[in-house]
Design a protein around this motif. Structure first.
Motif, PDB file in Angstrom:
ATOM      1  N   ASN A 158       0.846  -1.102  -0.108  1.00  0.00           N
ATOM      2  CA  ASN A 158      -0.024   0.034   0.052  1.00  0.00           C
ATOM      3  C   ASN A 158       0.897   1.255   0.150  1.00  0.00           C
ATOM      4  O   ASN A 158       0.290   2.379   0.375  1.00  0.00           O
ATOM      5  N   LEU A 159       2.373   1.195  -0.111  1.00  0.00           N
ATOM      6  CA  LEU A 159       3.029   2.384  -0.235  1.00  0.00           C
ATOM      7  C   LEU A 159       3.407   2.649  -1.812  1.00  0.00           C
ATOM      8  O   LEU A 159       3.853   2.140  -2.517  1.00  0.00           O
ATOM      9  N   HIS A 160       3.323   4.015  -2.057  1.00  0.00           N
ATOM     10  CA  HIS A 160       3.594   4.598  -3.275  1.00  0.00           C
ATOM     11  C   HIS A 160       4.072   5.990  -3.030  1.00  0.00           C
ATOM     12  O   HIS A 160       3.654   6.843  -2.207  1.00  0.00           O
ATOM     13  N   TRP A 161       5.136   6.307  -3.875  1.00  0.00           N
ATOM     14  CA  TRP A 161       5.867   7.555  -3.582  1.00  0.00           C
ATOM     15  C   TRP A 161       5.520   8.527  -4.924  1.00  0.00           C
ATOM     16  O   TRP A 161       5.491   7.914  -5.830  1.00  0.00           O
ATOM     17  N   ALA A 162       5.127   9.664  -4.619  1.00  0.00           N
ATOM     18  CA  ALA A 162       5.064  10.537  -5.727  1.00  0.00           C
ATOM     19  C   ALA A 162       6.011  10.862  -6.719  1.00  0.00           C
ATOM     20  O   ALA A 162       5.908  10.820  -8.010  1.00  0.00           O
ATOM     21  N   GLY A 163       7.301  10.589  -6.159  1.00  0.00           N
ATOM     22  CA  GLY A 163       8.595  10.849  -7.193  1.00  0.00           C
ATOM     23  C   GLY A 163       8.570   9.593  -8.213  1.00  0.00           C
ATOM     24  O   GLY A 163       8.912   9.754  -9.396  1.00  0.00           O
ATOM     25  N   ASP A 164       8.138   8.457  -7.682  1.00  0.00           N
ATOM     26  CA  ASP A 164       8.217   7.357  -8.483  1.00  0.00           C
ATOM     27  C   ASP A 164       7.118   7.369  -9.719  1.00  0.00           C
ATOM     28  O   ASP A 164       7.548   7.138 -10.810  1.00  0.00           O
ATOM     29  N   GLN A 165       6.050   8.042  -9.237  1.00  0.00           N
ATOM     30  CA  GLN A 165       5.010   8.147 -10.384  1.00  0.00           C
ATOM     31  C   GLN A 165       5.641   9.132 -11.522  1.00  0.00           C
ATOM     32  O   GLN A 165       5.490   9.007 -12.605  1.00  0.00           O
ATOM     33  N   GLY A 166       6.031  10.204 -11.018  1.00  0.00           N
ATOM     34  CA  GLY A 166       6.745  11.280 -12.013  1.00  0.00           C
ATOM     35  C   GLY A 166       7.776  10.618 -12.876  1.00  0.00           C
ATOM     36  O   GLY A 166       7.900  10.817 -14.043  1.00  0.00           O
ATOM     37  N   LEU A 167       8.668   9.800 -12.295  1.00  0.00           N
ATOM     38  CA  LEU A 167       9.736   9.306 -12.980  1.00  0.00           C
ATOM     39  C   LEU A 167       9.232   8.187 -14.039  1.00  0.00           C
ATOM     40  O   LEU A 167       9.793   8.228 -15.434  1.00  0.00           O
ATOM     41  N   VAL A 168       8.102   7.374 -13.734  1.00  0.00           N
ATOM     42  CA  VAL A 168       7.720   6.418 -14.670  1.00  0.00           C
ATOM     43  C   VAL A 168       6.943   7.290 -15.751  1.00  0.00           C
ATOM     44  O   VAL A 168       7.151   6.991 -16.961  1.00  0.00           O
ATOM     45  N   LEU A 169       6.382   8.356 -15.204  1.00  0.00           N
ATOM     46  CA  LEU A 169       5.624   8.976 -16.590  1.00  0.00           C
ATOM     47  C   LEU A 169       6.642   9.903 -17.251  1.00  0.00           C
ATOM     48  O   LEU A 169       6.169   9.798 -18.577  1.00  0.00           O
ATOM     49  N   GLY A 170       7.448  10.263 -16.692  1.00  0.00           N
ATOM     50  CA  GLY A 170       8.517  10.762 -17.435  1.00  0.00           C
ATOM     51  C   GLY A 170       9.284   9.897 -18.555  1.00  0.00           C
ATOM     52  O   GLY A 170       9.524  10.139 -19.765  1.00  0.00           O
ATOM     53  N   GLY A 171       9.515   8.599 -17.988  1.00  0.00           N
ATOM     54  CA  GLY A 171      10.010   7.483 -18.993  1.00  0.00           C
ATOM     55  C   GLY A 171       8.918   7.133 -20.239  1.00  0.00           C
ATOM     56  O   GLY A 171       9.406   6.778 -21.138  1.00  0.00           O
ATOM     57  N   LEU A 172       7.784   7.034 -19.746  1.00  0.00           N
ATOM     58  CA  LEU A 172       6.605   6.798 -20.930  1.00  0.00           C
ATOM     59  C   LEU A 172       6.512   8.041 -21.770  1.00  0.00           C
ATOM     60  O   LEU A 172       6.592   7.794 -22.940  1.00  0.00           O
TER      61      LEU A 172
END
Length: 397
Positions: free
Chosen positions: A244-258
């Motif tokens: 249940n743990l998610h970091w906002a920075g990870d969402q940004g990095l994956v979005l940037g990679g996409l």
């Protein structure tokens, strides 16, 4: 949205404070993160500040050294961005060294990442190989084998057997972005091959057979969040994995990679492009619906403790995500059209008004101002610019 002049005035005031923060801080990765947003300020608000930011970066970089592989990737990504910007000649009437220096930094940071992070398990001792064998091939680690200067993963473990983020999302996301940015900047096929290999690893983890152990935590039909680390190594669940743990920075990095992968493909691979676009939209919706409270972005999942028990570092997630939202707006017309909608602008407005949702974990001044500036820059861009019409192709970089 607030008046554009007001937003720009707030951004300039925050930038002035952030310069002092940058000069006094000593954390390599957080400085690289902040530099990335300072460069966005130059691009979005004040191009005349380019030389000042470059000088700050060069003065600071020569004093830094990292402990984990991701430390170098933050600087590598910011340096790719800087190498594509215009800087004044220093001294006057002589060629400016900044562009070439930033290119060298980017290449050297990639050399450390690519020369080590994909091979940590291969270089471990046989006993470590048995304990920590990867579930899927193609990913990267944040530490290295015993005896290495990056002796942080296999040899130094946290209480309870945690792997110190050995295959955490942030390191894999950074590797994907750095490889894809270097490809887009140079056209060198080897960088694209590295980005594809990394995305293959992430995509395989996204579809792991057990939904509770997948890297992509689907939360409804069209919403998902990327979890903080892979769940399984050596056939056992990492004790530090939290479903249940998610970091906002990870969402940004994956979005940037996409976004980068869509740019690399262009209109010649429409099916792949649409699949990547759908995933990007799914993550963006997940952030808004499940990582935000009353539209105010949290740095990590509301109600959870900070990843690794380290709120000071992970408070940066707000600024990281907002910076990659800005990048998506500037580099992908389909996502830009989504963000130009009035409803999405209300999300940015909520974060301009309140970018620090949890006063029980006060961030340091550099993180606070980096977050604030990244939110302001995204709001300025979305409120002032007319996005390119959507049409199934990525914008030029």
């Amino acid at each position: 949205m607030p008046d554009s002049d007001d937003l720009q005035q707030q951004a300039t005031q925050t930038y002035e404070q952030l310069k002092g923060n940058f000069q006094s801080d000593t954390s390599m990765w957080r400085l690289g993160n902040t530099l990335d947003t300072l460069l966005d300020y130059v691009a979005e608000v004040d191009p005349t500040a380019a030389g000042e930011v470059a000088e700050l970066a060069m003065d600071k970089f020569q004093m830094l050294d990292g402990a984990w592989f991701d430390d170098y990737a933050w600087w590598g990504i910011a340096s790719v961005k800087a190498s594509q910007m215009q800087f004044p000649a220093v001294p006057p009437n002589k060629p400016g060294p900044y562009t070439w220096n930033f290119k060298r930094i980017a290449q050297s940071m990639w050399g450390i990442m690519d020369g080590n992070a994909p091979y940590a398990w291969e270089r471990a001792t046989p006993a470590d190989q048995t304990a920590y064998s990867p579930r899927y091939e193609g990913g990267v680690w944040n530490g290295d084998w015993p005896g290495s200067r990056w002796n942080a993963g296999f040899a130094v473990q946290e209480e309870g057997g945690g792997l110190s983020g050995i295959q955490n999302t942030v390191t894999n996301g950074l590797y994907l972005v750095l490889a894809s940015r270097l490809y887009l900047a140079s056209g060198t096929e080897a960088y694209l091959n590295s980005a594809r290999r990394e995305f293959g690893f992430l995509h395989t983890w996204f579809d792991h057979p057990d939904p509770a152990l997948r890297l992509l935590d689907r939360q409804g039909e069209h919403a998902a969040l990327v979890r903080e680390r892979v769940s399984v190594v050596g056939g056992a669940t990492d004790p530090y994995f939290q479903a249940n743990l998610h970091w906002a920075g990870d969402q940004g990095l994956v979005l940037g990679g996409l976004v980068d992968l869509m740019s690399a493909m262009g209109p010649t691979h429409p099916d792949d492009y649409q699949a990547l676009l759908a995933l990007a939209r799914t993550i963006m919706k997940g952030v808004r619906t499940n990582l935000s409270v009353l539209d105010v972005l949290n740095p990590w999942t509301p109600g959870q403790n900070a990843p690794g028990g380290d709120p000071a570092d992970y408070f940066t997630g707000i600024g990281v995500y907002m910076r990659y939202l800005l990048y998506a707006f500037r580099n992908n017309p389909d996502l830009a059209a989504d963000m130009a909608a009035e409803d999405y602008q209300s999300f940015l407005l909520a974060n301009v008004a309140n970018p620090y949702p949890d006063p029980s974990y006060p961030p340091d001044s550099m993180t606070e101002n980096t977050n604030k500036l990244a939110v302001l820059l995204a709001a300025i861009a979305v409120s002032a610019a007319s996005p390119a019409p959507a049409g199934g192709g990525a914008a030029a970089t």
